[in-house]
Design an enzyme around this catalytic site. Structure first.
Site, mmCIF file in Angstrom:
data_model
loop_
_atom_site.group_PDB
_atom_site.id
_atom_site.type_symbol
_atom_site.label_atom_id
_atom_site.label_comp_id
_atom_site.label_asym_id
_atom_site.label_seq_id
_atom_site.Cartn_x
_atom_site.Cartn_y
_atom_site.Cartn_z
ATOM 1 N N GLN A 109 -10.762 12.779 -6.954
ATOM 2 C CA GLN A 109 -10.013 11.648 -7.485
ATOM 3 C C GLN A 109 -10.886 10.808 -8.393
ATOM 4 O O GLN A 109 -11.900 10.276 -7.971
ATOM 5 C CB GLN A 109 -9.502 10.767 -6.337
ATOM 6 C CG GLN A 109 -8.604 11.491 -5.360
ATOM 7 C CD GLN A 109 -8.113 10.552 -4.256
ATOM 8 O OE1 GLN A 109 -8.087 9.335 -4.418
ATOM 9 N NE2 GLN A 109 -7.722 11.122 -3.134
ATOM 10 N N ASP B 293 -0.203 5.190 0.960
ATOM 11 C CA ASP B 293 -0.449 6.164 2.030
ATOM 12 C C ASP B 293 -0.509 5.503 3.395
ATOM 13 O O ASP B 293 -1.277 4.565 3.601
ATOM 14 C CB ASP B 293 -1.753 6.927 1.778
ATOM 15 C CG ASP B 293 -1.638 7.830 0.569
ATOM 16 O OD1 ASP B 293 -0.828 8.763 0.620
ATOM 17 O OD2 ASP B 293 -2.327 7.571 -0.432
ATOM 18 N N LYS C 201 -11.349 7.510 -10.259
ATOM 19 C CA LYS C 201 -10.873 6.135 -10.272
ATOM 20 C C LYS C 201 -11.655 5.349 -11.313
ATOM 21 O O LYS C 201 -12.583 5.885 -11.920
ATOM 22 C CB LYS C 201 -11.027 5.521 -8.883
ATOM 23 C CG LYS C 201 -10.264 6.316 -7.827
ATOM 24 C CD LYS C 201 -10.588 5.878 -6.416
ATOM 25 C CE LYS C 201 -9.980 6.859 -5.429
ATOM 26 N NZ LYS C 201 -10.353 6.528 -4.046
ATOM 27 N N ASP D 83 0.870 -1.172 0.000
ATOM 28 C CA ASP D 83 0.000 0.000 0.000
ATOM 29 C C ASP D 83 0.917 1.236 0.000
ATOM 30 O O ASP D 83 2.125 1.127 0.239
ATOM 31 C CB ASP D 83 -0.844 -0.057 1.288
ATOM 32 C CG ASP D 83 -1.551 1.243 1.574
ATOM 33 O OD1 ASP D 83 -2.313 1.695 0.706
ATOM 34 O OD2 ASP D 83 -1.346 1.819 2.672
ATOM 35 N N ASP E 19 -1.335 -0.659 6.048
ATOM 36 C CA ASP E 19 -1.544 0.026 7.335
ATOM 37 C C ASP E 19 -3.002 0.051 7.798
ATOM 38 O O ASP E 19 -3.285 0.566 8.868
ATOM 39 C CB ASP E 19 -0.991 1.453 7.298
ATOM 40 C CG ASP E 19 -1.900 2.415 6.540
ATOM 41 O OD1 ASP E 19 -2.311 2.071 5.409
ATOM 42 O OD2 ASP E 19 -2.215 3.494 7.076
HETATM 43 MG MG LIG Z 1 -2.906 3.130 3.622
#
Ligand SMILES: [Mg+2]
Length: 443
Positions: free
Chosen positions: A286, A169, A288, A167, A377
Protein backbone atom coordinates in the site's frame (compact mmCIF):
# COMPACT_ATOMS: atom_id res chain seq x y z
CA UNK A 1 -8.88 -31.79 -17.79
CA UNK A 2 -7.59 -29.31 -15.24
CA UNK A 3 -7.51 -25.61 -15.81
CA UNK A 4 -4.14 -23.92 -15.31
CA UNK A 5 -3.86 -21.85 -12.14
CA UNK A 6 -4.65 -18.18 -12.44
CA UNK A 7 -2.00 -15.48 -12.37
CA UNK A 8 -2.03 -12.89 -9.63
CA UNK A 9 -2.64 -10.13 -12.18
CA UNK A 10 -5.60 -11.97 -13.69
CA UNK A 11 -7.03 -12.65 -10.27
CA UNK A 12 -6.88 -9.01 -9.20
CA UNK A 13 -8.03 -7.73 -12.56
CA UNK A 14 -11.02 -10.04 -12.46
CA UNK A 15 -12.09 -8.74 -9.05
CA UNK A 16 -11.50 -5.07 -9.86
CA UNK A 17 -13.46 -5.32 -13.08
CA UNK A 18 -16.29 -6.78 -11.14
CA UNK A 19 -16.07 -3.96 -8.60
CA UNK A 20 -16.33 -1.37 -11.38
CA UNK A 21 -19.44 -3.17 -12.60
CA UNK A 22 -20.74 -3.18 -9.05
CA UNK A 23 -20.31 0.60 -8.89
CA UNK A 24 -22.46 0.90 -12.03
CA UNK A 25 -25.15 -1.27 -10.46
CA UNK A 26 -25.08 0.81 -7.28
CA UNK A 27 -25.19 4.02 -9.30
CA UNK A 28 -28.15 2.79 -11.30
CA UNK A 29 -30.05 1.84 -8.16
CA UNK A 30 -29.19 5.15 -6.48
CA UNK A 31 -30.39 7.03 -9.56
CA UNK A 32 -33.36 5.06 -10.80
CA UNK A 33 -34.30 2.83 -7.89
CA UNK A 34 -33.87 -0.44 -9.78
CA UNK A 35 -31.48 -2.44 -11.95
CA UNK A 36 -31.71 -4.11 -15.28
CA UNK A 37 -31.21 -7.82 -14.77
CA UNK A 38 -28.93 -8.08 -17.81
CA UNK A 39 -26.35 -5.85 -16.15
CA UNK A 40 -25.62 -8.40 -13.52
CA UNK A 41 -24.12 -10.97 -15.82
CA UNK A 42 -20.56 -10.02 -14.88
CA UNK A 43 -21.18 -11.01 -11.28
CA UNK A 44 -22.33 -14.40 -12.35
CA UNK A 45 -19.25 -14.82 -14.51
CA UNK A 46 -16.92 -13.70 -11.74
CA UNK A 47 -18.53 -15.93 -9.18
CA UNK A 48 -18.32 -18.90 -11.49
CA UNK A 49 -14.66 -18.17 -12.07
CA UNK A 50 -13.93 -17.82 -8.34
CA UNK A 51 -15.58 -21.12 -7.65
CA UNK A 52 -14.16 -23.13 -10.52
CA UNK A 53 -11.92 -26.11 -9.91
CA UNK A 54 -8.94 -23.90 -9.13
CA UNK A 55 -10.54 -23.16 -5.76
CA UNK A 56 -10.53 -26.04 -3.30
CA UNK A 57 -13.38 -26.90 -0.93
CA UNK A 58 -11.70 -25.00 1.89
CA UNK A 59 -11.54 -21.86 -0.29
CA UNK A 60 -7.83 -22.05 -1.08
CA UNK A 61 -7.21 -20.90 -4.62
CA UNK A 62 -4.00 -21.59 -6.50
CA UNK A 63 -2.41 -18.49 -7.95
CA UNK A 64 0.72 -18.56 -10.05
CA UNK A 65 3.25 -16.05 -11.20
CA UNK A 66 6.50 -16.55 -13.04
CA UNK A 67 7.10 -20.12 -12.11
CA UNK A 68 5.79 -19.97 -8.54
CA UNK A 69 2.42 -21.31 -7.46
CA UNK A 70 0.90 -20.51 -4.10
CA UNK A 71 -2.46 -20.88 -2.43
CA UNK A 72 -4.43 -17.96 -1.06
CA UNK A 73 -7.57 -18.09 1.02
CA UNK A 74 -10.43 -16.41 -0.85
CA UNK A 75 -13.27 -17.26 1.49
CA UNK A 76 -13.89 -13.59 2.28
CA UNK A 77 -13.95 -12.60 -1.38
CA UNK A 78 -16.45 -15.33 -2.10
CA UNK A 79 -18.54 -14.26 0.88
CA UNK A 80 -18.58 -10.68 -0.19
CA UNK A 81 -19.02 -11.29 -3.90
CA UNK A 82 -21.82 -9.14 -5.11
CA UNK A 83 -24.14 -11.84 -5.59
CA UNK A 84 -26.55 -10.52 -8.00
CA UNK A 85 -26.91 -13.85 -9.56
CA UNK A 86 -30.50 -14.04 -10.35
CA UNK A 87 -30.78 -17.28 -12.14
CA UNK A 88 -28.38 -19.52 -10.29
CA UNK A 89 -29.45 -21.43 -7.25
CA UNK A 90 -27.09 -20.37 -4.53
CA UNK A 91 -26.34 -22.53 -1.58
CA UNK A 92 -23.76 -20.33 0.06
CA UNK A 93 -25.09 -18.13 2.84
CA UNK A 94 -23.12 -15.06 2.06
CA UNK A 95 -24.00 -15.04 -1.56
CA UNK A 96 -27.56 -15.05 -0.51
CA UNK A 97 -27.27 -11.79 1.36
CA UNK A 98 -26.74 -9.76 -1.78
CA UNK A 99 -28.63 -12.14 -3.97
CA UNK A 100 -31.81 -11.78 -1.99
CA UNK A 101 -31.28 -8.08 -1.46
CA UNK A 102 -30.67 -7.17 -5.09
CA UNK A 103 -33.39 -9.48 -6.30
CA UNK A 104 -35.87 -6.96 -4.91
CA UNK A 105 -34.36 -4.26 -7.13
CA UNK A 106 -34.36 -6.33 -10.27
CA UNK A 107 -38.04 -7.22 -10.19
CA UNK A 108 -39.41 -7.20 -13.65
CA UNK A 109 -42.91 -6.34 -12.62
CA UNK A 110 -45.19 -4.06 -14.59
CA UNK A 111 -45.70 -1.85 -11.58
CA UNK A 112 -43.50 1.19 -11.17
CA UNK A 113 -42.30 0.58 -7.67
CA UNK A 114 -40.33 3.25 -5.85
CA UNK A 115 -36.86 2.70 -4.44
CA UNK A 116 -38.33 2.66 -0.96
CA UNK A 117 -40.92 0.04 -1.88
CA UNK A 118 -38.15 -2.13 -3.20
CA UNK A 119 -35.94 -1.52 -0.20
CA UNK A 120 -38.84 -2.49 2.07
CA UNK A 121 -39.41 -5.56 -0.03
CA UNK A 122 -35.77 -6.60 0.28
CA UNK A 123 -36.11 -6.51 4.10
CA UNK A 124 -32.39 -5.94 4.54
CA UNK A 125 -32.56 -5.78 8.37
CA UNK A 126 -34.33 -9.15 8.43
CA UNK A 127 -31.88 -10.59 5.93
CA UNK A 128 -28.79 -9.44 7.82
CA UNK A 129 -30.32 -10.64 11.07
CA UNK A 130 -30.93 -14.05 9.53
CA UNK A 131 -27.23 -14.35 8.69
CA UNK A 132 -25.95 -12.97 12.02
CA UNK A 133 -24.48 -15.16 14.74
CA UNK A 134 -27.21 -14.36 17.24
CA UNK A 135 -30.48 -13.00 15.86
CA UNK A 136 -31.83 -11.73 19.15
CA UNK A 137 -28.84 -9.61 20.08
CA UNK A 138 -28.43 -8.47 16.47
CA UNK A 139 -32.03 -7.19 16.41
CA UNK A 140 -31.58 -5.49 19.78
CA UNK A 141 -28.44 -3.74 18.57
CA UNK A 142 -30.20 -2.59 15.41
CA UNK A 143 -32.98 -1.03 17.55
CA UNK A 144 -30.39 0.75 19.66
CA UNK A 145 -28.42 1.95 16.62
CA UNK A 146 -31.61 3.12 14.90
CA UNK A 147 -32.53 5.27 17.93
CA UNK A 148 -29.01 6.70 18.04
CA UNK A 149 -29.08 7.57 14.32
CA UNK A 150 -32.61 9.05 14.52
CA UNK A 151 -31.37 11.42 17.20
CA UNK A 152 -28.32 12.23 15.07
CA UNK A 153 -30.33 13.16 11.97
CA UNK A 154 -32.94 15.16 13.87
CA UNK A 155 -32.35 18.73 12.71
CA UNK A 156 -34.97 20.46 14.87
CA UNK A 157 -32.55 22.07 17.30
CA UNK A 158 -29.53 22.73 15.11
CA UNK A 159 -31.34 23.43 11.82
CA UNK A 160 -28.52 21.68 9.95
CA UNK A 161 -27.98 18.14 8.78
CA UNK A 162 -25.18 16.31 10.62
CA UNK A 163 -21.66 15.49 9.53
CA UNK A 164 -20.86 11.77 9.53
CA UNK A 165 -17.18 10.77 9.60
CA UNK A 166 -16.28 7.10 9.60
CA UNK A 167 -13.42 4.66 9.49
CA UNK A 168 -13.78 1.87 6.92
CA UNK A 169 -12.21 -1.50 7.79
CA UNK A 170 -13.86 -3.05 10.82
CA UNK A 171 -16.39 -0.21 11.04
CA UNK A 172 -18.28 -0.08 7.75
CA UNK A 173 -16.72 -3.23 6.25
CA UNK A 174 -15.77 -6.55 7.82
CA UNK A 175 -12.07 -7.36 7.78
CA UNK A 176 -10.84 -9.69 5.05
CA UNK A 177 -7.62 -11.73 4.79
CA UNK A 178 -6.34 -9.85 1.72
CA UNK A 179 -6.62 -6.07 1.83
CA UNK A 180 -6.25 -5.83 -1.94
CA UNK A 181 -9.46 -7.73 -2.61
CA UNK A 182 -11.67 -6.65 0.32
CA UNK A 183 -14.58 -5.51 -1.82
CA UNK A 184 -17.66 -3.76 -0.48
CA UNK A 185 -21.00 -5.54 -1.04
CA UNK A 186 -23.78 -3.78 -2.95
CA UNK A 187 -26.28 -3.76 -0.09
CA UNK A 188 -23.76 -1.86 2.01
CA UNK A 189 -23.04 0.65 -0.76
CA UNK A 190 -26.70 1.31 -1.45
CA UNK A 191 -27.90 1.93 2.09
CA UNK A 192 -24.79 3.95 2.94
CA UNK A 193 -25.21 6.06 -0.21
CA UNK A 194 -28.91 6.75 0.36
CA UNK A 195 -28.43 7.49 4.06
CA UNK A 196 -25.59 9.89 3.20
CA UNK A 197 -27.63 11.67 0.54
CA UNK A 198 -30.82 12.09 2.54
CA UNK A 199 -29.71 12.60 6.09
CA UNK A 200 -26.21 14.08 6.22
CA UNK A 201 -24.61 17.23 4.83
CA UNK A 202 -21.42 15.25 4.34
CA UNK A 203 -20.61 11.59 4.86
CA UNK A 204 -16.87 10.98 4.81
CA UNK A 205 -14.83 7.79 4.93
CA UNK A 206 -11.41 8.23 6.51
CA UNK A 207 -9.14 5.19 6.27
CA UNK A 208 -5.52 4.34 6.99
CA UNK A 209 -5.11 2.59 3.62
CA UNK A 210 -4.31 4.34 0.34
CA UNK A 211 -6.79 5.98 -2.03
CA UNK A 212 -5.82 3.85 -5.04
CA UNK A 213 -3.63 1.07 -6.52
CA UNK A 214 -5.42 -0.55 -4.77
CA UNK A 215 -7.15 1.64 -2.27
CA UNK A 216 -10.54 2.58 -0.96
CA UNK A 217 -11.62 4.01 -4.35
CA UNK A 218 -11.04 0.56 -5.92
CA UNK A 219 -12.61 -1.41 -3.11
CA UNK A 220 -15.84 0.52 -2.51
CA UNK A 221 -19.00 -0.20 -4.48
CA UNK A 222 -20.23 3.40 -4.06
CA UNK A 223 -19.74 5.61 -7.16
CA UNK A 224 -16.70 7.65 -6.15
CA UNK A 225 -18.16 11.00 -7.16
CA UNK A 226 -21.40 10.18 -5.43
CA UNK A 227 -22.80 11.00 -2.02
CA UNK A 228 -19.83 9.74 0.04
CA UNK A 229 -16.39 11.39 0.30
CA UNK A 230 -13.34 9.15 0.51
CA UNK A 231 -9.88 9.59 1.94
CA UNK A 232 -6.74 7.52 2.37
CA UNK A 233 -3.49 7.71 4.37
CA UNK A 234 -5.26 8.74 7.62
CA UNK A 235 -7.00 11.58 5.85
CA UNK A 236 -3.86 12.95 4.18
CA UNK A 237 -5.36 12.35 0.73
CA UNK A 238 -9.00 13.06 -0.13
CA UNK A 239 -11.05 12.44 -3.25
CA UNK A 240 -13.20 15.54 -3.38
CA UNK A 241 -15.37 16.67 -6.30
CA UNK A 242 -13.51 14.51 -8.81
CA UNK A 243 -9.94 15.30 -7.79
CA UNK A 244 -7.28 14.12 -5.35
CA UNK A 245 -6.45 16.66 -2.66
CA UNK A 246 -3.24 15.93 -0.74
CA UNK A 247 -2.27 17.34 2.63
CA UNK A 248 1.46 16.69 2.80
CA UNK A 249 2.36 19.15 5.55
CA UNK A 250 5.45 18.08 7.46
CA UNK A 251 6.67 15.69 4.76
CA UNK A 252 9.95 16.76 3.12
CA UNK A 253 9.82 16.63 -0.66
CA UNK A 254 12.90 14.38 -0.79
CA UNK A 255 10.99 11.91 1.38
CA UNK A 256 8.04 11.86 -1.02
CA UNK A 257 10.44 11.27 -3.91
CA UNK A 258 12.21 8.46 -2.01
CA UNK A 259 8.89 6.73 -1.24
CA UNK A 260 7.97 6.91 -4.93
CA UNK A 261 11.33 5.43 -5.95
CA UNK A 262 11.10 2.68 -3.38
CA UNK A 263 7.61 1.80 -4.59
CA UNK A 264 8.98 1.33 -8.12
CA UNK A 265 11.81 -0.83 -6.75
CA UNK A 266 9.30 -2.99 -4.91
CA UNK A 267 7.25 -3.43 -8.07
CA UNK A 268 10.43 -4.93 -9.47
CA UNK A 269 11.06 -7.41 -6.68
CA UNK A 270 7.39 -8.39 -6.66
CA UNK A 271 7.78 -9.48 -10.25
CA UNK A 272 10.83 -11.60 -9.52
CA UNK A 273 9.27 -15.00 -8.94
CA UNK A 274 10.04 -15.63 -5.32
CA UNK A 275 8.18 -12.68 -3.82
CA UNK A 276 5.14 -12.41 -6.11
CA UNK A 277 2.68 -13.53 -3.48
CA UNK A 278 3.47 -10.54 -1.26
CA UNK A 279 1.35 -8.40 -3.59
CA UNK A 280 -1.61 -10.14 -1.96
CA UNK A 281 -0.36 -11.15 1.48
CA UNK A 282 -2.43 -9.36 4.13
CA UNK A 283 -2.02 -5.63 3.53
CA UNK A 284 -0.32 -6.30 0.17
CA UNK A 285 1.68 -3.26 -0.94
CA UNK A 286 0.00 0.00 0.00
CA UNK A 287 1.45 3.31 -1.13
CA UNK A 288 0.33 6.13 1.11
CA UNK A 289 1.27 9.79 1.19
CA UNK A 290 4.12 9.39 3.66
CA UNK A 291 4.75 5.65 3.77
CA UNK A 292 4.50 2.20 2.26
CA UNK A 293 2.69 -0.48 4.23
CA UNK A 294 3.78 -3.99 3.31
CA UNK A 295 2.08 -7.23 4.28
CA UNK A 296 4.63 -9.90 5.27
CA UNK A 297 2.40 -12.63 6.73
CA UNK A 298 -1.29 -13.63 6.58
CA UNK A 299 -3.55 -14.03 9.60
CA UNK A 300 -3.51 -17.76 8.84
CA UNK A 301 0.32 -17.80 8.91
CA UNK A 302 0.44 -19.27 5.40
CA UNK A 303 3.77 -17.71 4.37
CA UNK A 304 6.89 -19.73 5.31
CA UNK A 305 8.86 -17.76 7.95
CA UNK A 306 12.11 -17.85 5.97
CA UNK A 307 10.40 -16.52 2.85
CA UNK A 308 8.92 -13.68 4.86
CA UNK A 309 12.35 -12.91 6.35
CA UNK A 310 13.99 -12.94 2.91
CA UNK A 311 11.32 -10.54 1.63
CA UNK A 312 11.97 -8.12 4.50
CA UNK A 313 15.71 -8.33 3.74
CA UNK A 314 15.03 -7.58 0.09
CA UNK A 315 12.96 -4.56 1.10
CA UNK A 316 15.80 -3.38 3.37
CA UNK A 317 18.26 -3.73 0.54
CA UNK A 318 16.06 -1.63 -1.77
CA UNK A 319 15.63 1.03 0.93
CA UNK A 320 19.39 1.24 1.06
CA UNK A 321 19.61 1.70 -2.70
CA UNK A 322 17.09 4.54 -2.66
CA UNK A 323 18.30 6.21 0.54
CA UNK A 324 21.93 5.08 1.10
CA UNK A 325 22.55 7.47 4.01
CA UNK A 326 19.26 6.76 5.77
CA UNK A 327 18.30 10.40 5.55
CA UNK A 328 14.66 10.11 4.57
CA UNK A 329 13.26 6.64 5.13
CA UNK A 330 12.81 4.49 8.19
CA UNK A 331 11.65 0.87 8.38
CA UNK A 332 9.26 0.03 11.19
CA UNK A 333 8.08 -3.40 12.29
CA UNK A 334 4.48 -2.71 13.08
CA UNK A 335 3.21 -6.20 13.76
CA UNK A 336 3.97 -9.82 12.85
CA UNK A 337 1.77 -9.21 9.81
CA UNK A 338 3.15 -6.01 8.33
CA UNK A 339 6.07 -3.60 8.12
CA UNK A 340 6.05 0.07 7.18
CA UNK A 341 8.60 2.22 5.44
CA UNK A 342 7.95 5.79 6.55
CA UNK A 343 9.31 9.19 5.65
CA UNK A 344 11.05 10.79 8.63
CA UNK A 345 8.64 13.50 9.58
CA UNK A 346 9.85 16.88 10.61
CA UNK A 347 7.09 17.70 13.02
CA UNK A 348 4.28 16.15 14.99
CA UNK A 349 2.93 12.75 14.06
CA UNK A 350 -0.12 12.94 11.82
CA UNK A 351 -3.18 11.10 13.08
CA UNK A 352 -6.79 10.69 11.97
CA UNK A 353 -7.74 13.82 13.93
CA UNK A 354 -5.55 15.80 11.52
CA UNK A 355 -7.32 13.92 8.74
CA UNK A 356 -10.67 15.21 9.99
CA UNK A 357 -9.31 18.77 10.08
CA UNK A 358 -8.05 18.31 6.51
CA UNK A 359 -11.49 17.14 5.42
CA UNK A 360 -13.47 20.04 6.81
CA UNK A 361 -10.93 22.46 5.36
CA UNK A 362 -10.98 20.87 1.88
CA UNK A 363 -14.77 20.66 1.94
CA UNK A 364 -15.30 24.21 3.30
CA UNK A 365 -17.21 22.84 6.25
CA UNK A 366 -16.88 23.19 10.02
CA UNK A 367 -17.05 20.76 12.91
CA UNK A 368 -18.76 23.46 14.96
CA UNK A 369 -21.95 23.36 12.87
CA UNK A 370 -24.81 20.97 13.69
CA UNK A 371 -24.17 17.49 15.01
CA UNK A 372 -21.07 15.43 14.25
CA UNK A 373 -20.91 11.64 14.40
CA UNK A 374 -17.58 9.81 14.42
CA UNK A 375 -17.59 6.06 13.73
CA UNK A 376 -14.66 3.70 14.26
CA UNK A 377 -13.46 0.40 15.66
CA UNK A 378 -9.93 0.89 17.07
CA UNK A 379 -7.88 3.26 19.21
CA UNK A 380 -6.51 4.84 16.02
CA UNK A 381 -10.03 6.22 15.38
CA UNK A 382 -10.18 7.98 18.75
CA UNK A 383 -8.26 11.10 17.55
CA UNK A 384 -11.13 11.74 15.10
CA UNK A 385 -13.53 11.76 18.03
CA UNK A 386 -11.23 13.95 20.11
CA UNK A 387 -10.99 16.46 17.29
CA UNK A 388 -14.78 16.60 16.88
CA UNK A 389 -15.30 16.81 20.66
CA UNK A 390 -12.85 19.70 20.99
CA UNK A 391 -14.67 21.69 18.32
CA UNK A 392 -18.22 20.70 19.16
CA UNK A 393 -18.45 19.27 22.70
CA UNK A 394 -22.25 19.49 22.95
CA UNK A 395 -23.15 17.84 19.67
CA UNK A 396 -20.43 15.24 19.12
CA UNK A 397 -21.55 11.62 18.86
CA UNK A 398 -19.70 8.30 18.73
CA UNK A 399 -20.69 5.07 16.99
CA UNK A 400 -18.09 2.36 17.67
CA UNK A 401 -17.96 -1.22 16.49
CA UNK A 402 -16.72 -4.20 18.48
CA UNK A 403 -14.53 -2.29 20.96
CA UNK A 404 -13.22 -3.42 24.35
CA UNK A 405 -14.75 -2.19 27.62
CA UNK A 406 -11.65 -0.13 28.18
CA UNK A 407 -11.99 1.67 24.85
CA UNK A 408 -15.71 2.15 25.50
CA UNK A 409 -14.83 3.98 28.71
CA UNK A 410 -12.38 6.25 26.88
CA UNK A 411 -15.02 7.04 24.27
CA UNK A 412 -17.73 7.80 26.84
CA UNK A 413 -15.28 10.08 28.67
CA UNK A 414 -14.50 12.03 25.51
CA UNK A 415 -18.16 12.44 24.54
CA UNK A 416 -19.15 13.08 28.15
CA UNK A 417 -22.68 11.70 27.77
CA UNK A 418 -23.63 8.04 27.27
CA UNK A 419 -26.78 8.99 25.37
CA UNK A 420 -24.57 10.31 22.59
CA UNK A 421 -22.60 7.07 22.26
CA UNK A 422 -23.59 3.81 20.62
CA UNK A 423 -21.66 0.53 20.69
CA UNK A 424 -22.46 -2.26 18.25
CA UNK A 425 -20.73 -5.52 17.42
CA UNK A 426 -20.49 -5.56 13.60
CA UNK A 427 -20.84 -3.32 10.52
CA UNK A 428 -24.05 -5.09 9.45
CA UNK A 429 -25.88 -3.63 12.47
CA UNK A 430 -25.24 -0.13 11.14
CA UNK A 431 -26.31 -1.17 7.64
CA UNK A 432 -29.55 -2.66 8.96
CA UNK A 433 -30.23 0.53 10.94
CA UNK A 434 -29.51 2.71 7.86
CA UNK A 435 -32.00 0.61 5.88
CA UNK A 436 -34.71 0.90 8.56
CA UNK A 437 -34.37 4.65 8.76
CA UNK A 438 -34.42 5.04 4.98
CA UNK A 439 -37.61 2.96 4.79
CA UNK A 440 -39.22 4.99 7.55
CA UNK A 441 -38.17 8.49 6.59
CA UNK A 442 -36.72 8.91 3.11
CA UNK A 443 -39.45 9.90 0.70
MG1 LIG B 1 -10.78 0.11 11.41
Amino acid sequence: MTIASQSIEEFKECLYQMQEARKLVTKEILTTGHINAEKVQIFKNTLEKMRDERTSKNHIRDIHSRGTTFGINIQDEIKGLQVVILSVAIKNFYFQKDHEFLDAFALESEKEESFNDRLKLSDLPGLLSKFSKDRESFDAEVMKCRAFLLDLIDTQVTGKKPLFITDWDGTMKDYCSQYATNLQPAYSAIVMGVFARHFTRAFAVLTAGPLRHPGILDLTAIPIDGPVLFSGSWGREWWIHGRRVVHDDGIPEEGTVAIGQLYEQLEEILHEGEFVQFALVGSGVQKKVDRLTLGVQTVFGQVPEDLSARYIDAVRERIHRVDPNSQYLVLENCSPLEIEVCVHSSGAVWNKGDGVAALVESNNDSLKIGKVCVAGDTASDVPMLQKAAEENPDEVRALFVNVSMELQKTIVNIVGDTSRTCFISCPDVAHAAFAQIICELAA
